[in-house]
Design a protein around this motif. Structure first.
Motif, PDB file in Angstrom:
ATOM      1  N   ILE A   1      44.257  37.441  51.833  1.00 30.58           N
ATOM      2  CA  ILE A   1      45.712  37.292  51.746  1.00 30.58           C
ATOM      3  C   ILE A   1      46.046  36.773  50.350  1.00 30.58           C
ATOM      4  O   ILE A   1      45.772  35.607  50.039  1.00 30.58           O
ATOM      5  N   PRO A   2      46.633  37.600  49.509  1.00 31.31           N
ATOM      6  CA  PRO A   2      46.930  37.175  48.127  1.00 31.31           C
ATOM      7  C   PRO A   2      47.822  35.946  48.045  1.00 31.31           C
ATOM      8  O   PRO A   2      47.664  35.121  47.143  1.00 31.31           O
ATOM      9  N   GLU A   3      48.754  35.785  48.994  1.00 28.90           N
ATOM     10  CA  GLU A   3      49.742  34.719  48.871  1.00 28.90           C
ATOM     11  C   GLU A   3      49.216  33.322  49.229  1.00 28.90           C
ATOM     12  O   GLU A   3      49.883  32.323  48.973  1.00 28.90           O
ATOM     13  N   ILE A   4      48.020  33.240  49.822  1.00 29.96           N
ATOM     14  CA  ILE A   4      47.431  31.928  50.105  1.00 29.96           C
ATOM     15  C   ILE A   4      46.379  31.645  49.038  1.00 29.96           C
ATOM     16  O   ILE A   4      45.392  32.373  48.906  1.00 29.96           O
ATOM     17  N   GLU A   5      46.601  30.579  48.294  1.00 29.48           N
ATOM     18  CA  GLU A   5      45.708  30.249  47.185  1.00 29.48           C
ATOM     19  C   GLU A   5      44.506  29.461  47.705  1.00 29.48           C
ATOM     20  O   GLU A   5      44.606  28.283  48.021  1.00 29.48           O
ATOM     21  N   THR A   6      43.401  30.142  47.807  1.00 20.85           N
ATOM     22  CA  THR A   6      42.169  29.520  48.286  1.00 20.85           C
ATOM     23  C   THR A   6      40.999  30.389  47.834  1.00 20.85           C
ATOM     24  O   THR A   6      41.187  31.414  47.173  1.00 20.85           O
ATOM     25  N   ASP A   7      39.771  29.994  48.162  1.00 20.47           N
ATOM     26  CA  ASP A   7      38.610  30.793  47.771  1.00 20.47           C
ATOM     27  C   ASP A   7      38.606  32.133  48.484  1.00 20.47           C
ATOM     28  O   ASP A   7      38.890  32.212  49.692  1.00 20.47           O
ATOM     29  N   LYS A   8      38.249  33.186  47.737  1.00 23.82           N
ATOM     30  CA  LYS A   8      38.194  34.534  48.294  1.00 23.82           C
ATOM     31  C   LYS A   8      36.949  35.233  47.767  1.00 23.82           C
ATOM     32  O   LYS A   8      36.587  35.066  46.593  1.00 23.82           O
ATOM     33  N   ILE A   9      36.318  36.015  48.652  1.00 24.53           N
ATOM     34  CA  ILE A   9      35.157  36.799  48.256  1.00 24.53           C
ATOM     35  C   ILE A   9      35.404  38.242  48.663  1.00 24.53           C
ATOM     36  O   ILE A   9      35.638  38.539  49.838  1.00 24.53           O
ATOM     37  N   VAL A  10      35.381  39.127  47.694  1.00 27.72           N
ATOM     38  CA  VAL A  10      35.650  40.538  47.947  1.00 27.72           C
ATOM     39  C   VAL A  10      34.611  41.388  47.225  1.00 27.72           C
ATOM     40  O   VAL A  10      33.836  40.886  46.409  1.00 27.72           O
ATOM     41  N   VAL A  11      34.620  42.684  47.541  1.00 28.98           N
ATOM     42  CA  VAL A  11      33.838  43.624  46.745  1.00 28.98           C
ATOM     43  C   VAL A  11      34.805  44.391  45.843  1.00 28.98           C
ATOM     44  O   VAL A  11      36.022  44.353  46.042  1.00 28.98           O
ATOM     45  N   ASP A  12      34.276  45.096  44.877  1.00 27.84           N
ATOM     46  CA  ASP A  12      35.113  45.871  43.957  1.00 27.84           C
ATOM     47  C   ASP A  12      35.494  47.183  44.632  1.00 27.84           C
ATOM     48  O   ASP A  12      34.871  48.225  44.411  1.00 27.84           O
ATOM     49  N   ASP A  13      36.518  47.118  45.483  1.00 31.50           N
ATOM     50  CA  ASP A  13      36.943  48.287  46.250  1.00 31.50           C
ATOM     51  C   ASP A  13      37.506  49.389  45.355  1.00 31.50           C
ATOM     52  O   ASP A  13      37.338  50.579  45.640  1.00 31.50           O
ATOM     53  N   PHE A  14      38.175  49.006  44.292  1.00 25.97           N
ATOM     54  CA  PHE A  14      38.716  50.001  43.357  1.00 25.97           C
ATOM     55  C   PHE A  14      37.581  50.826  42.762  1.00 25.97           C
ATOM     56  O   PHE A  14      37.627  52.062  42.759  1.00 25.97           O
ATOM     57  N   ALA A  15      36.554  50.138  42.279  1.00 26.67           N
ATOM     58  CA  ALA A  15      35.407  50.838  41.688  1.00 26.67           C
ATOM     59  C   ALA A  15      34.701  51.698  42.734  1.00 26.67           C
ATOM     60  O   ALA A  15      34.234  52.804  42.432  1.00 26.67           O
ATOM     61  N   GLY A  16      34.643  51.197  43.971  1.00 25.05           N
ATOM     62  CA  GLY A  16      34.017  51.976  45.042  1.00 25.05           C
ATOM     63  C   GLY A  16      34.770  53.270  45.298  1.00 25.05           C
ATOM     64  O   GLY A  16      34.174  54.352  45.411  1.00 25.05           O
ATOM     65  N   GLY A  17      36.117  53.180  45.391  1.00 27.12           N
ATOM     66  CA  GLY A  17      36.933  54.370  45.605  1.00 27.12           C
ATOM     67  C   GLY A  17      36.823  55.350  44.457  1.00 27.12           C
ATOM     68  O   GLY A  17      36.767  56.572  44.653  1.00 27.12           O
ATOM     69  N   PHE A  18      36.803  54.825  43.247  1.00 27.22           N
ATOM     70  CA  PHE A  18      36.666  55.673  42.061  1.00 27.22           C
ATOM     71  C   PHE A  18      35.317  56.394  42.070  1.00 27.22           C
ATOM     72  O   PHE A  18      35.236  57.600  41.828  1.00 27.22           O
ATOM     73  N   ARG A  19      34.259  55.647  42.363  1.00 29.52           N
ATOM     74  CA  ARG A  19      32.906  56.208  42.316  1.00 29.52           C
ATOM     75  C   ARG A  19      32.719  57.310  43.348  1.00 29.52           C
ATOM     76  O   ARG A  19      32.098  58.342  43.081  1.00 29.52           O
ATOM     77  N   VAL A  20      33.243  57.115  44.562  1.00 30.71           N
ATOM     78  CA  VAL A  20      33.148  58.134  45.610  1.00 30.71           C
ATOM     79  C   VAL A  20      33.837  59.423  45.166  1.00 30.71           C
ATOM     80  O   VAL A  20      33.280  60.524  45.266  1.00 30.71           O
ATOM     81  N   THR A  21      35.060  59.271  44.656  1.00 31.79           N
ATOM     82  CA  THR A  21      35.841  60.447  44.264  1.00 31.79           C
ATOM     83  C   THR A  21      35.196  61.176  43.093  1.00 31.79           C
ATOM     84  O   THR A  21      35.124  62.415  43.081  1.00 31.79           O
ATOM     85  N   GLN A  22      34.705  60.413  42.131  1.00 35.05           N
ATOM     86  CA  GLN A  22      34.026  61.033  40.989  1.00 35.05           C
ATOM     87  C   GLN A  22      32.783  61.791  41.440  1.00 35.05           C
ATOM     88  O   GLN A  22      32.495  62.890  40.943  1.00 35.05           O
ATOM     89  N   HIS A  23      32.065  61.228  42.372  1.00 37.59           N
ATOM     90  CA  HIS A  23      30.869  61.893  42.905  1.00 37.59           C
ATOM     91  C   HIS A  23      31.228  63.233  43.553  1.00 37.59           C
ATOM     92  O   HIS A  23      30.560  64.251  43.320  1.00 37.59           O
TER      93      HIS A  23
END
Length: 342
Positions: A155-177
């Motif tokens: 949730i972007p609006e709650i300021e606290t620790d967050k752990i994510v993966v690079d979903d943008f890069a994942g979507g880009f890589r799949v499409t490029q492939h």
């Protein structure tokens, strides 16, 4: 002692003709009590069926040594891997974990989180449900200064620790492939765009199209909750288009599998006629035929990091919110390897 009542330290003390304070110290491994005495006390405690009153102790110490973990679906490999990683770190640090699933339902998530708050967990690790759109049940943790860590669905609006993966890069890589494999009209079965993970994957898809000079066609993007049934509904809709796609980037492996089964039953060859790539690297994606290309996420590592962050906050009381972005890996299998299959 009444046989129906719970044995107490006073019953143990009476049995051994010692003080209740000595029993208490021994059961708490106080160094002032000799090993021989501790062993005697423990033996009697075991024979009486004594159980420490952890709740009372927690209330006195204002600490439960318990971390709550809430995931959308426990039966997804990614989420179970996160739980495993978090539990691994928590156990070694002396914490128990309480695990629950929301089944991607906002109402259930709210009740679970409220229950964990009432039961005084020391901190909460959560990936929000697909339906969650209000966040008061989570903001109370911030208001009460109780550590809160989001992972994956944040949730972007709650300021606290967050752990994510690079979903943008994942979507880009799949499409490029898929483009590199010679597919020309690539559709995207996206998750609900209120969740940043799905909007980032979609944006990665769009950027790959743009970089390769391919027109972005909104009719090729279908947004859903990414259930198996919705995967079939989506691919049926796409194949009815005047100019249907020849590949799909699916927002998860569940929809990739259901779409592939439908297309195969329709006599469409995978990957020769149609390419499919999923997301999450569920165990089944490797063993079905054809095997499904996908994006692997470091779930176990994400869980470990989440537990490390929340334990640090619990023990140091320091609040320095950060967002940790972990890399993904494109795993190329049969469902998208058109050049290798020709």
């Amino acid at each position: 002692m009444n046989k129906q009542s719970e044995p107490t330290i006073h019953d143990i003390a009476r049995e051994l003709k010692i003080s209740a304070s000595t029993v208490s110290r021994a059961l708490n491994d106080n160094p002032r009590i000799s090993l021989k005495t501790k062993e005697k006390i423990k033996a009697v405690a075991d024979s009486l069926g004594y159980r420490p009153n952890t709740l009372a102790s927690n209330l006195r110490n204002k600490k439960s040594n318990t971390i709550g973990i809430v995931v959308p679906l426990i039966n997804r490999h990614f989420f179970s891997s996160v739980i495993s990683g978090a539990e691994d770190v928590a156990f070694k640090a002396g914490y128990n974990v309480v695990i629950s699933q929301s089944n991607d339902l906002a109402a259930k998530e709210i009740k679970i989180v409220q229950s964990m708050f009432s039961n005084r967990v020391d901190g909460l690790i959560i990936s929000i449900a697909m339906q969650t759109s209000t966040f008061e049940h989570l903001k109370i943790f911030k208001k009460k200064n109780i550590p809160l860590v989001f992972f994956d669905r944040v949730i972007p609006e709650i300021e606290t620790d967050k752990i994510v993966v690079d979903d943008f890069a994942g979507g880009f890589r799949v499409t490029q492939h898929l483009i590199d494999q010679g597919y020309k009209r690539i559709a995207h079965l996206a998750g609900l765009q209120d969740l940043t993970i799905y909007s980032n994957r979609k944006n990665g898809y769009i950027e790959a199209l743009r970089k390769n000079g391919i027109h972005y066609d909104e009719s090729l993007v279908i947004i859903s909750s990414l259930t198996s049934e919705e995967g079939v509904t989506a691919v049926k809709q796409l194949m009815k288009l005047p100019n249907p796609p020849d590949a799909i980037f699916c927002g998860n492996d569940t929809t990739a599998l259901s779409a592939m089964i439908y297309l195969r039953d329709m006599g469409i060859r995978i990957p020769q006629d149609f390419g499919i790539v999923g997301f999450s690297n569920e165990p089944f994606s490797k063993v079905v035929s054809p095997s499904i290309s996908t994006i692997a996420q470091p779930g176990f590592q994400m869980g470990q990091k989440a537990a490390e962050l929340i334990i640090r906050e619990i023990e140091t009381k320091e609040r320095n919110p950060q967002t940790i972005v972990l890399p993904t890996e494109l795993i190329i299998r049969e469902s998208s390897s058109r050049k290798g299959s020709q």
